[in-house]
Design a protein around this motif. Structure first.
Motif: not given
Length: 135
Positions: A4-10, A41-58
């Motif tokens: 999760h520390g890596r910036p998300r790219t294509s 794992l569940l906690q890190s999934t929540v953190a991953l999806l709360q990052a900026p740029g994640v569409p809401s709703p998914l």
């Protein structure tokens, strides 16, 4: 955590990261390493999806991957009570459309039935009812 520390790219789309999370979850469940690994794992999934740029709703594809992640640990009786008591499922549900919330609630119940999980205390049943309220 490094994932999760890596910036998300294509090169690392969110759907691929969620698929990896599910594979890690299945690995943890197969090794029966305990609830801490599963909770992390569940906690890190929540953190991953709360990052900026994640569409809401998914988006539907992302939501489907999250539904699978939510259901997987509930097939194990030793984890079900602890997982349902944590806020992660509620946080993940809040990121989904109403239609996907209903599908997630159904997947949770199906996972509990598939794992032949017995619920022995009122708090677990109340947590399940709160989670499946969308049905």
């Amino acid at each position: 955590k490094q994932l999760h520390g890596r910036p998300r790219t294509s090169a690392t789309p969110l759907s691929s990261l969620l698929e990896l999370q599910l594979e890690l979850c299945m690995y943890v469940l197969a090794l029966n390493t305990g609830q801490d690994s599963c909770m992390e794992l569940l906690q890190s999934t929540v953190a991953l999806l709360q990052a900026p740029g994640v569409p809401s709703p998914l988006e539907p594809k992302l939501a489907e991957a999250v539904v699978d992640l939510m259901a997987a640990p509930l097939t194990q009786e030793s984890l079900a009570s602890a997982v349902l008591a944590m806020p992660y499922h509620k946080s993940l549900l809040a990121m989904m459309s109403r239609k996907m919330q209903a599908r997630a609630a159904l997947a949770v119940v199906s996972a509990l039935l598939a794992g032949d999980v017995s619920m022995r205390d009122c708090e677990t049943i109340q947590n399940l009812f709160a989670l499946t309220d969308t049905l």
